[in-house]
Design a protein around this motif. Structure first.
Motif, PDB file in Angstrom:
ATOM      1  N   HIS A 218       0.836  -1.206   0.000  1.00 26.44           N
ATOM      2  CA  HIS A 218       0.000   0.000   0.000  1.00 26.44           C
ATOM      3  C   HIS A 218       0.871   1.256   0.000  1.00 26.44           C
ATOM      4  O   HIS A 218       0.631   2.205   0.761  1.00 26.44           O
ATOM      5  CB  HIS A 218      -0.912  -0.013   1.227  1.00 26.44           C
ATOM      6  CG  HIS A 218      -2.354   0.066   0.882  1.00 26.44           C
ATOM      7  ND1 HIS A 218      -3.328   0.373   1.808  1.00 26.44           N
ATOM      8  CD2 HIS A 218      -3.017  -0.108  -0.288  1.00 26.44           C
ATOM      9  CE1 HIS A 218      -4.514   0.370   1.234  1.00 26.44           C
ATOM     10  NE2 HIS A 218      -4.350   0.075  -0.038  1.00 26.44           N
ATOM     11  N   ILE A 219       1.838   1.301  -0.880  1.00 26.04           N
ATOM     12  CA  ILE A 219       2.905   2.298  -0.814  1.00 26.04           C
ATOM     13  C   ILE A 219       2.386   3.725  -0.882  1.00 26.04           C
ATOM     14  O   ILE A 219       2.919   4.626  -0.220  1.00 26.04           O
ATOM     15  CB  ILE A 219       3.922   2.039  -1.943  1.00 26.04           C
ATOM     16  CG1 ILE A 219       4.558   0.660  -1.761  1.00 26.04           C
ATOM     17  CG2 ILE A 219       4.999   3.116  -1.979  1.00 26.04           C
ATOM     18  CD1 ILE A 219       5.362   0.177  -2.955  1.00 26.04           C
ATOM     19  N   THR A 220       1.345   3.975  -1.677  1.00 29.73           N
ATOM     20  CA  THR A 220       0.864   5.343  -1.863  1.00 29.73           C
ATOM     21  C   THR A 220      -0.292   5.697  -0.934  1.00 29.73           C
ATOM     22  O   THR A 220      -0.868   6.774  -1.057  1.00 29.73           O
ATOM     23  CB  THR A 220       0.438   5.560  -3.326  1.00 29.73           C
ATOM     24  OG1 THR A 220      -0.499   4.531  -3.695  1.00 29.73           O
ATOM     25  CG2 THR A 220       1.637   5.482  -4.250  1.00 29.73           C
ATOM     26  N   GLN A 221      -0.612   4.815  -0.006  1.00 33.11           N
ATOM     27  CA  GLN A 221      -1.618   5.122   1.004  1.00 33.11           C
ATOM     28  C   GLN A 221      -0.991   6.038   2.052  1.00 33.11           C
ATOM     29  O   GLN A 221       0.139   5.809   2.504  1.00 33.11           O
ATOM     30  CB  GLN A 221      -2.118   3.832   1.672  1.00 33.11           C
ATOM     31  CG  GLN A 221      -3.130   4.034   2.784  1.00 33.11           C
ATOM     32  CD  GLN A 221      -4.525   4.286   2.276  1.00 33.11           C
ATOM     33  OE1 GLN A 221      -4.699   4.839   1.202  1.00 33.11           O
ATOM     34  NE2 GLN A 221      -5.527   3.885   3.033  1.00 33.11           N
ATOM     35  N   PRO A 222      -1.673   7.120   2.459  1.00 35.18           N
ATOM     36  CA  PRO A 222      -1.111   7.993   3.497  1.00 35.18           C
ATOM     37  C   PRO A 222      -0.718   7.192   4.735  1.00 35.18           C
ATOM     38  O   PRO A 222      -1.453   6.323   5.203  1.00 35.18           O
ATOM     39  CB  PRO A 222      -2.264   8.961   3.792  1.00 35.18           C
ATOM     40  CG  PRO A 222      -3.042   9.007   2.508  1.00 35.18           C
ATOM     41  CD  PRO A 222      -2.970   7.622   1.952  1.00 35.18           C
ATOM     42  N   GLY A 223       0.464   7.482   5.258  1.00 38.69           N
ATOM     43  CA  GLY A 223       0.945   6.804   6.449  1.00 38.69           C
ATOM     44  C   GLY A 223       1.814   5.594   6.186  1.00 38.69           C
ATOM     45  O   GLY A 223       2.408   5.038   7.130  1.00 38.69           O
TER      46      GLY A 223
END
Length: 387
Positions: A218-223
């Motif tokens: 989930h690399i581009t998910q915030p956090g």
């Protein structure tokens, strides 16, 4: 929520319609490119999650290529995305594999029996195309997924070779290993997976040129812990002297698009209901398979706002329901709704069950407000799928 859509006018497109924000996709690609650049890994776009090939040139600016689950995705990657094409399937048909070997850079086999069956064919193709490489998918039998449907390491999984069935005497011609355990997850589950892989398959890593960490990151998910991922890759690459690959799919398209739908009717049966011109079954099946409740712009949980409705699709399936949502004002026939985060695992999974038309596809650039409806579907698209 996909923030850029707060000022998008849904009346500008036909309904239903997938609208993808090109600017948001590019921001995701930039972050994935940073991982690639700073870690030394090669990042591939997983077409199984998002294969809007009109954005192939944009993707090619930032990533190293694509990964495919079969012949048709491999062809799409080769024709429109550039870079490397990596192809894996749970089992290859010989006629498909012959074409795949001509257009792929890496071909990953799911079992030693498939490798044994097709090894001569593969090595002959490699003599024609020396850059061609072959790998095996391994199963570390280490589950991190929370939903059994999406857990490739669940007991009895058909995905990959477990350590007990590994045949090191058949490794000649194999240059890499592939594993995949994650689904919408961050770095700690990957760290645990890597440890399991090293414990169970460590003796054979020294023979490999590359290792593919699969997808689900989930690399581009915030956090998400981007810096920790970069360090993990660098450490693994250094210790095992291998090229690492990542195959994010959702991370390419997360928070980049919406599905525009229109209210067709308002009904009542124990609670207020709204029938839409879209369908969970046909147009967003992941909401039923995962399952999850998609967000809608301007809507809340049941009872959060004054007017609560159960939203359903226009098919005959009783369970074609998106969920219960509340709104500040009563819904009205003809009103447009925006289902959020509908780029990944939606467009690729649509069907024409009941003859329901496929949603149109539009590309919108939130930086310039430029909009293009790139595809609309009709009766011929339904008819020609059936005979």
């Amino acid at each position: 929520m996909t923030a850029t859509f707060h000022h998008f006018d849904p009346q500008r497109v036909p309904s239903p319609c997938f609208v993808v924000d090109v600017a948001a996709v590019e921001e995701n690609l930039k972050l994935l490119n940073r991982v690639q650049r700073e870690s030394g890994a090669k990042v591939l776009a997983a077409l199984k999650a998002f294969s809007c090939w009109r954005l192939g040139d944009l993707t090619a600016r930032y990533l190293s290529g694509t990964c495919a689950s079969g012949l048709h995705e491999a062809r799409l990657g080769r024709e429109y995305y550039g870079g490397e094409v990596h192809t894996y399937s749970a089992a290859f048909r010989e006629s498909d594999l012959k074409e795949i070997l001509d257009i792929s850079d890496h071909v990953v086999f799911n079992s030693f029996s498939q490798w044994r069956r097709f090894r001569d064919l593969a090595l002959a193709a490699q003599r024609r195309r020396p850059q061609l490489r072959f790998g095996l998918r391994i199963n570390p039998e280490h589950s991190e997924g929370e939903v059994p449907l999406y857990d490739p390491c669940a007991p009895g999984s058909r995905m990959g070779v477990p350590a007990s069935r590994f045949e090191p005497d058949l490794l000649e011609g194999i240059s890499g290993l592939h594993f995949h355990t994650l689904c919408e997850q961050d770095v700690p589950p990957l760290e645990r997976t890597v440890k399991a892989v090293e414990e169970k398959f460590g003796p054979w890593l020294a023979q490999m040129e590359w290792v593919n960490f699969g997808g689900g990151h989930h690399i581009t998910q915030p956090g998400y812990q981007v810096d920790a991922l970069i360090e993990l890759i660098k450490d693994f690459s250094r210790r095992h002297d291998v090229q690492v690959y990542l195959e994010p799919g959702e991370a390419v398209a997360i928070h980049t698009g919406v599905l525009v739908a229109e209210v067709l009717d308002i009904t009542w049966n124990q609670l207020d209901q709204a029938i839409l011109d879209t369908s969970a079954t046909c147009h967003m099946p992941d909401t039923l398979e995962m399952p999850y409740r998609a967000d809608i712009w301007g809507a809340g949980e049941p009872g959060e706002f004054a007017h609560t409705y159960r939203l359903g699709g226009m098919t005959c399936l009783a369970g074609d329901v998106m969920g219960d949502y509340s709104f500040a004002e009563p819904l009205r026939v003809g009103q447009r709704l925006l289902f959020d985060d509908m780029s990944h695992y939606t467009m690729v999974k649509t069907s024409t069950f009941n003859g329901i038309p496929l949603p149109s596809i539009a590309l919108w650039d939130s930086r310039t407000d430029e909009l293009e409806v790139v595809r609309q579907f009709g009766y011929e698209d339904f008819k020609t799928r059936l005979s």
